[in-house]
Design a protein around this motif. Structure first.
Motif, PDB file in Angstrom:
ATOM      1  N   UNK A 356       0.882  -1.103  -0.059  1.00 36.62           N
ATOM      2  CA  UNK A 356      -0.105  -0.137  -0.163  1.00 36.62           C
ATOM      3  C   UNK A 356       1.058   1.256  -0.183  1.00 36.62           C
ATOM      4  N   UNK A 357       0.618   2.155  -0.931  1.00 40.81           N
ATOM      5  CA  UNK A 357       1.384   3.241  -1.105  1.00 40.81           C
ATOM      6  C   UNK A 357       1.264   4.471   0.110  1.00 40.81           C
ATOM      7  N   UNK A 358       2.198   5.104   0.433  1.00 43.64           N
ATOM      8  CA  UNK A 358       2.140   5.815   1.448  1.00 43.64           C
ATOM      9  C   UNK A 358       2.245   7.374   1.114  1.00 43.64           C
ATOM     10  N   UNK A 359       2.138   8.235   1.951  1.00 44.90           N
ATOM     11  CA  UNK A 359       2.117   9.733   1.480  1.00 44.90           C
ATOM     12  C   UNK A 359       3.235  10.365   0.792  1.00 44.90           C
ATOM     13  N   UNK A 360       3.104  10.691  -0.409  1.00 44.80           N
ATOM     14  CA  UNK A 360       4.090  11.202  -1.422  1.00 44.80           C
ATOM     15  C   UNK A 360       4.845  10.305  -1.962  1.00 44.80           C
ATOM     16  N   UNK A 361       4.081   9.108  -2.224  1.00 45.73           N
ATOM     17  CA  UNK A 361       4.719   7.959  -3.112  1.00 45.73           C
ATOM     18  C   UNK A 361       5.037   8.377  -4.672  1.00 45.73           C
ATOM     19  N   UNK A 362       6.306   8.207  -4.762  1.00 47.13           N
ATOM     20  CA  UNK A 362       6.847   8.651  -6.275  1.00 47.13           C
ATOM     21  C   UNK A 362       6.743   8.037  -7.427  1.00 47.13           C
ATOM     22  N   UNK A 363       6.084   6.771  -7.502  1.00 48.99           N
ATOM     23  CA  UNK A 363       6.267   5.882  -8.721  1.00 48.99           C
ATOM     24  C   UNK A 363       5.077   6.273  -9.719  1.00 48.99           C
ATOM     25  N   UNK A 364       5.495   5.964 -10.957  1.00 49.52           N
ATOM     26  CA  UNK A 364       4.487   6.329 -11.912  1.00 49.52           C
ATOM     27  C   UNK A 364       4.657   5.069 -12.740  1.00 49.52           C
ATOM     28  N   UNK A 365       3.763   5.158 -13.954  1.00 44.28           N
ATOM     29  CA  UNK A 365       3.944   4.132 -15.066  1.00 44.28           C
ATOM     30  C   UNK A 365       5.555   4.000 -15.283  1.00 44.28           C
ATOM     31  N   UNK A 366       5.812   2.846 -15.749  1.00 43.71           N
ATOM     32  CA  UNK A 366       7.353   2.573 -16.020  1.00 43.71           C
ATOM     33  C   UNK A 366       8.584   2.463 -15.020  1.00 43.71           C
ATOM     34  N   UNK A 367       8.044   3.024 -13.628  1.00 47.88           N
ATOM     35  CA  UNK A 367       8.921   2.924 -12.490  1.00 47.88           C
ATOM     36  C   UNK A 367       8.947   1.360 -12.172  1.00 47.88           C
ATOM     37  N   UNK A 368      10.304   1.103 -11.805  1.00 50.31           N
ATOM     38  CA  UNK A 368      10.527  -0.142 -11.511  1.00 50.31           C
ATOM     39  C   UNK A 368      10.866  -0.139 -10.175  1.00 50.31           C
ATOM     40  N   UNK A 369      10.280  -0.826  -9.222  1.00 49.02           N
ATOM     41  CA  UNK A 369      10.797  -1.132  -7.789  1.00 49.02           C
ATOM     42  C   UNK A 369      11.439  -2.193  -7.468  1.00 49.02           C
TER      43      UNK A 369
END
Length: 458
Positions: A356-369
């Motif tokens: 579950x993403x938190x406040x200020x999550x910074x990933x978008x389409x094509x982000x690789x975690x």
């Protein structure tokens, strides 16, 4: 082989062995001496004999094997002999074995009709492969808050059970420990110069760990007038002494030595100026970090994770003066929860995890975690061959907007946008074929006044 103990005063009419987690059909069997009992119930022998007593095995669909001794009520000792004669075997090899937990549940009916209140259980950890991301659907994004944006929650899946304590440790996602930071042209663009004004490597408190640290560079020529590699860590964001090569290349690089391993939360690159021309020259760069030097490695070796290389940022186009490669992509209060966890040897494992993403999550389409290889550990204690990554393919809108500074400096060709993306090699290579009963301790089953305790696994 199982090593239970059993006490019962009225005798035992039948024993039931339920098995959960089977994945490989006819390859998974129980052995009673030389007799082989397939755990899909096909081709069972008419009887098995243990200690002079004959037991008839039968298959109950959806439940498992039952051992009945007909009209004879077995003594506790005879039932215990059968239990101790049982052993599990997987007949496959590394290519045909599916890793994961198999759970044996033992129930009994005593001589006066008392059925087990709680079955005794033993968990077997099957390990034939090295842990990695699942080969299909390793990541599924979800719109959990209903705002129309996929990705505020997602699930990740591995090819087998992995240690939940390491995956659920947010530090393994949010920060990366490294000593060396490599900025390298990845060869995706035409020949071009490499220009970078400043590289800031920040910890979670915002401290620039790269300030005045040692920088090395490829042997390409630079423009005269103070454009050496040392300028990218002087702390001056104005165009004074950044790096500017005078040769057009596809493999130029800069490497910063932080002096010791540091916990990195953010890496920021600044172009020599805000001019369109300067910014455009920053396309086609990748940012790697490692505890080991990386500058001697090729792009293919870096992408394969050699020397512990972790790629945390990449740019195919460059349109802004200043961009960050965010290591801390999940947000301040993100959570990671194992799905359908199992306990093996006192440690909790799971194959899938809900994030579950938190406040200020910074990933978008094509982000690789990316998760470090040392954090992906299976029930045999083996870690992934390289860092494991999960690519966000269908996040339809940014989860955060970052405001970029533009000091309005004009001047030299420079660097550009580094998208918030991470990449790594999804490695899955058959390694060992290790079978074991992996649950120690004393899970007990109560069968009326029958008790069954697993003392230790094999």
């Amino acid at each position: 082989m199982l090593k239970p103990t059993l006490t019962e005063g009225r005798g035992v009419d039948w024993l039931h062995v339920g098995v959960q987690g089977l994945r490989d059909g006819a390859l998974e069997v129980l052995l009673v001496g030389s007799a082989e009992l397939r755990l899909d119930g096909v081709g069972l022998p008419a009887s098995v004999s243990v200690g002079g007593l004959s037991w008839k095995p039968s298959w109950i669909a959806g439940e498992g094997l039952r051992f009945d001794n007909g009209d004879i009520t077995a003594t506790a000792g005879q039932a215990l002999d059968l239990l101790r004669a049982l052993s599990y075997q997987h007949k496959g090899n590394a290519a045909t074995t599916t890793d994961g937990a198999r759970v044996l549940s033992i129930s009994a009916m005593d001589g006066v009709g008392n059925l087990s209140a709680t079955p005794a259980k033993a968990t077997l950890g099957i390990n034939a492969k090295t842990p990695a991301a699942a080969s299909s659907l390793p990541l599924v994004t979800i719109d959990a808050n209903g705002d129309g944006v996929l990705g505020d929650q997602f699930t990740i899946k591995f090819n087998e059970l992995v240690d939940a304590s390491k995956i659920s440790n947010l530090d393994s996602w949010k920060n990366t420990t490294a000593r060396y930071v490599l900025i390298k042209q990845d060869g995706s663009q035409a020949l071009r110069n490499l220009y970078v004004n400043e590289v800031e490597v920040r910890d979670s408190a915002g401290t620039n760990l790269a300030l005045n640290k040692t920088v090395s560079a490829a042997s390409y020529r630079v423009f005269p007038g103070g454009y050496s590699a040392a300028g990218v860590v002087d702390g001056n964001l104005a165009r004074v002494a950044g790096y500017a090569s005078s040769e057009a290349t596809t493999d130029n690089w800069l490497q910063i030595d932080l002096g010791q391993n540091q916990s990195i939360a953010d890496i920021r690159l600044t172009a020599l100026s805000s001019s369109v021309a300067d910014i455009s020259f920053l396309a086609g760069l990748s940012v790697y970090v490692s505890t080991q030097p990386l500058s001697s490695l090729s792009t293919a070796q870096l992408q394969a994770g050699n020397s512990g290389a972790l790629r945390i940022g990449a740019s195919t186009t460059a349109t802004t003066y200043q961009q960050s490669a965010l290591v801390n992509s999940l947000g301040a209060d993100a959570s990671i929860t194992p799905v359908d966890p199992v306990v093996v040897g006192g440690t909790t494992y799971a194959q899938s995890y809900k994030v579950s993403a938190g406040t200020g999550a910074g990933y978008t389409t094509n982000t690789t975690l990316t998760i470090s290889s040392a954090s992906v550990v299976d029930t045999a204690g083996a870690s992934a061959l390289s860092n494991v990554s999960f690519k966000m393919t269908d996040v339809v809108a940014p989860l955060r907007r970052r405001h970029q500074r533009d000091p309005g400096e004009g001047g030299h060709p420079g660097h550009g946008q580094l998208q918030r993306a991470q990449h790594d090699h999804l490695a899955a290579q058959p390694a060992r074929h290790q079978r074991r009963l992996a649950r120690a301790g004393r899970p007990a089953g109560v069968f009326g006044d029958v008790s069954l305790i697993w003392h230790a696994p094999l």
